[in-house]
Design an enzyme around this catalytic site. Sequence first.
Site, PDB file in Angstrom:
ATOM      1  N   ASP A   1      11.249   5.734   2.469  1.00  0.00           N
ATOM      2  CA  ASP A   1      10.857   4.642   1.627  1.00  0.00           C
ATOM      3  C   ASP A   1      10.345   5.826   0.921  1.00  0.00           C
ATOM      4  O   ASP A   1       8.888   4.842   0.447  1.00  0.00           O
ATOM      5  CB  ASP A   1      10.366   3.649   2.038  1.00  0.00           C
ATOM      6  CG  ASP A   1      10.531   2.610   1.532  1.00  0.00           C
ATOM      7  OD1 ASP A   1      10.531   2.108   0.260  1.00  0.00           O
ATOM      8  OD2 ASP A   1       9.569   1.779   1.738  1.00  0.00           O
TER       9      ASP A   1
ATOM     10  N   GLY B   1       3.619   0.647  -1.231  1.00  0.00           N
ATOM     11  CA  GLY B   1       3.874   2.099  -0.643  1.00  0.00           C
ATOM     12  C   GLY B   1       3.321   3.158  -0.566  1.00  0.00           C
ATOM     13  O   GLY B   1       2.239   3.626  -0.911  1.00  0.00           O
TER      14      GLY B   1
END
Length: 425
Positions: free
Chosen positions: A305, A324
């Site tokens: 990711d 993130g």
Amino acid sequence: MSTLRIFNGRIIDPANGRDEKADLWIRDGVIIETPVDGTKADEEIDAKGRIVAPGLIDIHVHFREPGQSHKETIGTGSQAAAAGGFTSVVCMPNTSPAADNAGTITLIREKAATSSVVNIFTTGAITKGLAGQELAPYNAMVGAGIVAITDDGHCVQNHEVMRRAVEYARMFGLVVLDHCQDYSLVGGGVMNEGEWSLRLGLPGWPRIGEEIIVMRNILLADLCDSPIHCQHISSGGSVRLIREARARGVKISGEVCPHHIALTDDHLQTFDSNYKMNPPLRTERDIEAIIGGIADGTLDILCSDHAPHAKYEKEVELDQAPFGILGLETEFGLFSDILVHKKKAIDMARLIELYTSKPAKLLSLDRGTLGVGAQGDVTLIDPDLEWVYDKELSPSLSRNTPFHGTEMKGRAVQTIVAGKTVWSL
């Protein structure tokens, strides 16, 4: 014709059940049988003490192009992938504009053809604009070359829309990849709902916000008899649900990112936004459940990711910072260190399988094997190399990582795409 010979290494090729010391030959970018006529190679690589594996595959990355090239580009993202040992990556569609049509997907593929050092595969959006309301044009996107559909970064909340998406995906032979997040339960959560969210006074992101969508996907996969893959699993409850469904033959699967077994929510007590991710870091109990799911085969895909953000975007109040972190350069080392060396949950051959034949099979990619006739994508791995990650050496445009200075054991040391070295330590 150009030939490459890799010798003295331990070949581990899970797709073909191969684990042996042998030579590997590549001619004009394609793997060939070992010559028996005394042929000499144009190039030779001594792989003594190293594992010769199929090129590693990461099916969950964000390269931000088009529209967000201040964070990452296809070129810099591909260089980061190569530095992590990855020869193939699958890009998510939450670009700007979203990859929800053939034109944008073609643009990405054309850009990749000229600027990427690794193989770039593309996904298309489930819904137009990732808005969760109207299905994107799957037929046109398949024609443009997508390998799956997902609204990653978003989650389709309307179950009827999601059902139709799965039914149409089945018609085109596509897997649906789903970011499992119920908005009504998660609300404005920025970290795991629990002791530390209470202590820090931050909005919590409960496990059930993931688990309820995992259960929705299990029911739809069963109803439609079509595969759904749950992205970045973070909750022990999700592991249990997937395990029980797979035991019944439901076509459901899940993936794990390294931060969800390397870090816990107590790291947020520093208010460092490099520990803020979606889904959030959870607890030791969740980590043990996830590792158990990897060990018993419930979760059989590993990925990063990889989500780059510019420095100024992360250097704000925690609740305002984007979710993130970077991941391509550290993921193999973290999984090797934790799963193989410390926890001994799996061995190195199994780790390689979760990065090669498993993702290739899920998305029907013509990669992840060292069989004769396959593309000559190879990753050389030193399974016992001890090293420390330095984010300032990263080819990525961003630096948002919590793993700067982290010690790990096990690393990819050379990345070969179509017979040509694109990165080496």
